[in-house]
Every structure is written in structure tokens, then in C-alpha cells.
Design a protein around this motif. Structure first.
Motif: not given
Length: 141
Positions: A13-28
Motif C-alpha cells: 500500500l505504501a509503495t502504490i501510494t508513493l508511486i502515485g504521488v511521484i506520477a502525479l508530481v511528474v504529470i503536473l
């Protein structure tokens, strides 16, 4: 056994959340709107067309003498606009003939005619668009 499964689930769960946050930052960061760079004065002049002075009557039986500088977004648009000068003059005369002298007074009146001319000319354009219409002289009698 339960604590091992719980630990694995928390790590996942922590890994998926971290990947999601990183992806969001990169996209934005990388897909955000590019800063719109204002054209330099040289570009404005290079892409602009002078519309010679036009004299016509207004709806209120007054006369107006007006000239414009029309800024386009490219050299192709400028070239097309120069070829369409008779259509631009027609648009200017048609739009002015629907207005009264009182409607052209002040900043709002000038903005009104600039906007009308820009929108009508843009509806004709095929090789670019009109960015801005400037009134270079205006006299109502």
C-alpha cells in the motif's frame, strides 16, 4: 502469519501510494501549460497589417474616420490578411454602420469595435488568426 501478511499489505500500500504521488508530481510538472511568451515589439510589427483610414457613416447619422493595425499570429496569417483587405474593409464598414456615435465613446466603445472586428476577421482566416486589433486613429463628426 497474520503480522507477516499485514506487513506485506502495508508495504504494498505504501509503495502504490508513493508511486502515485511521484506520477502525479511528474504529470503536473511536465504537462502543465507552457508559459505563454508575449511577442516582442519586433514580432508584433512583423506580423501586423495596417488597415488604411476608412470613412463611413454611423447609425446615428454621424461620420467616423478610423484606421486600424491588425496583429496576426504568423507570417502566413499576415499574408492572408493582406490578401483579404477588401473583406476586412467590408467588415469594418458593416460593423460601424450598426453602431451609434454614443456607443463608440470611451474605452468600452473602442474595445467593442476592436473585438467585433477581430472576431469577424478571425471567422474568415484559414492560415492563422488575428491576435489583436489596434485603433490607430479615430474621429467622429
Amino acid at each position: 502469519m497474520k503480522s507477516k501478511a499485514l506487513t506485506i499489505m502495508m508495504i504494498t500500500l505504501a509503495t502504490i501510494t508513493l508511486i502515485g504521488v511521484i506520477a502525479l508530481v511528474v504529470i503536473l510538472k511536465f504537462s502543465g501549460d507552457e508559459e505563454v511568451k508575449e511577442p516582442t515589439i519586433e514580432e508584433v510589427i512583423e506580423y501586423s497589417v495596417d488597415v488604411p483610414e476608412t470613412t463611413t457613416n454611423l447609425m446615428s447619422n454621424d461620420f467616423i474616420r478610423i484606421s486600424f493595425k491588425i496583429q496576426t499570429d504568423s507570417k502566413k496569417a499576415k499574408s492572408e490578411l493582406e490578401k483579404r483587405n477588401f473583406q476586412v474593409n467590408n467588415i469594418i464598414i458593416e460593423e460601424l454602420s450598426e453602431l451609434k456615435a454614443a456607443e463608440l465613446q470611451g474605452k468600452k466603445g473602442k474595445d467593442l469595435i476592436e473585438t467585433k472586428v477581430r472576431d469577424k476577421v478571425n471567422s474568415l482566416m484559414q492560415e492563422g488568426k488575428v491576435e489583436k486589433v489596434y485603433i490607430t486613429s479615430m474621429m467622429i463628426q
